[in-house]
Design a protein around this motif. Structure first.
Motif, PDB file in Angstrom:
ATOM      1  N   ARG A  29      44.300 -46.106  11.112  1.00  0.00           N
ATOM      2  CA  ARG A  29      44.017 -47.436  11.665  1.00  0.00           C
ATOM      3  C   ARG A  29      44.775 -48.523  10.914  1.00  0.00           C
ATOM      4  O   ARG A  29      45.092 -49.569  11.483  1.00  0.00           O
ATOM      5  CB  ARG A  29      42.512 -47.719  11.650  1.00  0.00           C
ATOM      6  CG  ARG A  29      41.878 -47.810  10.268  1.00  0.00           C
ATOM      7  CD  ARG A  29      40.422 -48.253  10.369  1.00  0.00           C
ATOM      8  NE  ARG A  29      39.778 -48.273   9.071  1.00  0.00           N
ATOM      9  CZ  ARG A  29      39.129 -47.255   8.544  1.00  0.00           C
ATOM     10  NH1 ARG A  29      39.037 -46.118   9.227  1.00  0.00           N
ATOM     11  NH2 ARG A  29      38.566 -47.340   7.354  1.00  0.00           N
ATOM     12  N   THR A  30      45.094 -48.264   9.646  1.00  0.00           N
ATOM     13  CA  THR A  30      45.893 -49.227   8.889  1.00  0.00           C
ATOM     14  C   THR A  30      47.326 -49.243   9.401  1.00  0.00           C
ATOM     15  O   THR A  30      47.956 -50.307   9.499  1.00  0.00           O
ATOM     16  CB  THR A  30      45.863 -48.882   7.395  1.00  0.00           C
ATOM     17  OG1 THR A  30      44.498 -48.909   6.936  1.00  0.00           O
ATOM     18  CG2 THR A  30      46.673 -49.879   6.585  1.00  0.00           C
ATOM     19  N   ARG A  87      48.204 -48.495  12.474  1.00  0.00           N
ATOM     20  CA  ARG A  87      48.146 -49.175  13.777  1.00  0.00           C
ATOM     21  C   ARG A  87      48.063 -50.682  13.603  1.00  0.00           C
ATOM     22  O   ARG A  87      48.671 -51.452  14.361  1.00  0.00           O
ATOM     23  CB  ARG A  87      46.941 -48.660  14.586  1.00  0.00           C
ATOM     24  CG  ARG A  87      47.087 -47.220  15.063  1.00  0.00           C
ATOM     25  CD  ARG A  87      46.030 -46.899  16.115  1.00  0.00           C
ATOM     26  NE  ARG A  87      44.684 -46.996  15.578  1.00  0.00           N
ATOM     27  CZ  ARG A  87      44.019 -45.967  15.042  1.00  0.00           C
ATOM     28  NH1 ARG A  87      44.588 -44.773  14.962  1.00  0.00           N
ATOM     29  NH2 ARG A  87      42.795 -46.122  14.586  1.00  0.00           N
ATOM     30  N   TYR A  88      47.316 -51.095  12.599  1.00  0.00           N
ATOM     31  CA  TYR A  88      47.174 -52.534  12.324  1.00  0.00           C
ATOM     32  C   TYR A  88      48.521 -53.145  11.939  1.00  0.00           C
ATOM     33  O   TYR A  88      48.899 -54.219  12.427  1.00  0.00           O
ATOM     34  CB  TYR A  88      46.156 -52.729  11.200  1.00  0.00           C
ATOM     35  CG  TYR A  88      45.969 -54.160  10.751  1.00  0.00           C
ATOM     36  CD1 TYR A  88      45.267 -55.063  11.550  1.00  0.00           C
ATOM     37  CD2 TYR A  88      46.475 -54.603   9.531  1.00  0.00           C
ATOM     38  CE1 TYR A  88      45.089 -56.378  11.132  1.00  0.00           C
ATOM     39  CE2 TYR A  88      46.300 -55.903   9.117  1.00  0.00           C
ATOM     40  CZ  TYR A  88      45.603 -56.793   9.916  1.00  0.00           C
ATOM     41  OH  TYR A  88      45.433 -58.088   9.504  1.00  0.00           O
ATOM     42  N   GLN A 129      37.792 -56.702  10.322  1.00  0.00           N
ATOM     43  CA  GLN A 129      37.255 -55.538  11.012  1.00  0.00           C
ATOM     44  C   GLN A 129      35.797 -55.779  11.374  1.00  0.00           C
ATOM     45  O   GLN A 129      35.027 -56.328  10.581  1.00  0.00           O
ATOM     46  CB  GLN A 129      37.371 -54.291  10.147  1.00  0.00           C
ATOM     47  CG  GLN A 129      38.805 -53.820   9.927  1.00  0.00           C
ATOM     48  CD  GLN A 129      38.870 -52.612   9.030  1.00  0.00           C
ATOM     49  OE1 GLN A 129      38.435 -52.654   7.896  1.00  0.00           O
ATOM     50  NE2 GLN A 129      39.404 -51.527   9.546  1.00  0.00           N
TER      51      GLN A 129
END
Length: 228
Positions: free
Chosen positions: A91-92, A94-95, A195
């Protein structure tokens, strides 16, 4: 019962013309076809380099700054390459990819339209009309004031406003002594998208988590009733 006569494969091939083989050709074309590289955006005053960019978008990404040698390298990274650099969890990555795309499109955070940033901070002051019936916040070079800059060069900055006589308000704005405006330092996570908090394990596990809660609650009620 009579069986239908079998047609030999060799005879069938001689009667029905074979379709041209295009699969191999198509695959070959795909192998030679490459996507045009995405445009490389230029640095801006508030994010002049890789470490500053990673710093302002937050989520601990500044720890990877020494692994990315240049601005060009940052904007050419794929998710696979980020994983090889140790950027985890997924997810990092993707961020970060999302922020790279946002930057290309000009969807920036506070201070993205600043023109003058020096030593890690920008100076904001209040500009007014001659009749002082209108006030707005502008970014000025260090050591300068609004009166030093031609009126046509004064550009209003987004996200900041004037309260009272000359108080500048907005994200990360710190007042200057004597009410001369405000300074905006570049701080960790100033563009960070916070988040959200998962409620009962999030959408995927919500039913399971709530079921277990009900079971645990009923068990506790039975134990409490048995102790009475």
């Amino acid at each position: 019962m009579m069986k239908a006569p079998r047609i030999r494969l060799s005879l069938l091939n001689s009667v029905v013309p074979r379709a041209p083989s295009i699969i191999g050709v198509t695959q070959t074309r795909w192998l030679h076809r490459t996507r045009a590289p995405k445009p490389l955006p230029s640095p801006i005053p508030i994010v002049p380099d890789v470490p500053t960019f990673l710093k302002v978008i937050g989520r601990g990404l500044s720890q990877y700054a020494d692994k990315i040698p240049s601005w060009e390298s940052l904007f050419s990274l794929s998710s696979t390459q980020m994983r090889e650099l140790g950027i985890e969890p997924p997810r990092t990555r993707r961020y970060l990819l999302n922020w790279l795309e946002r930057y290309r499109k000009g969807a920036l955070g506070p201070g993205g339209d600043f023109k003058y940033v020096e030593n890690g901070e920008a100076i904001l002051q209040v500009a007014t009309t001659e009749t002082q019936d209108r006030k707005w916040v502008v970014n000025v070079p260090p050591g300068k004031t609004v009166s030093d800059i031609p009126g046509e060069s004064l550009v209003r900055v987004k996200g900041y406003s004037v309260q009272g006589a000359r108080t500048v308000t907005g994200p990360y704005a710190l007042p200057l002594k004597g009410g001369a405006g405000a300074r905006v330092p570049i701080v960790e996570g100033m563009w960070e998208e916070r988040q959200g908090y998962k409620v009962d394990g999030g959408e995927r596990r919500r039913a399971e988590v709530r079921y277990k809660k009900r079971v645990a609650q009923r068990k506790a009620e039975r134990e409490e009733a048995g102790q009475r």
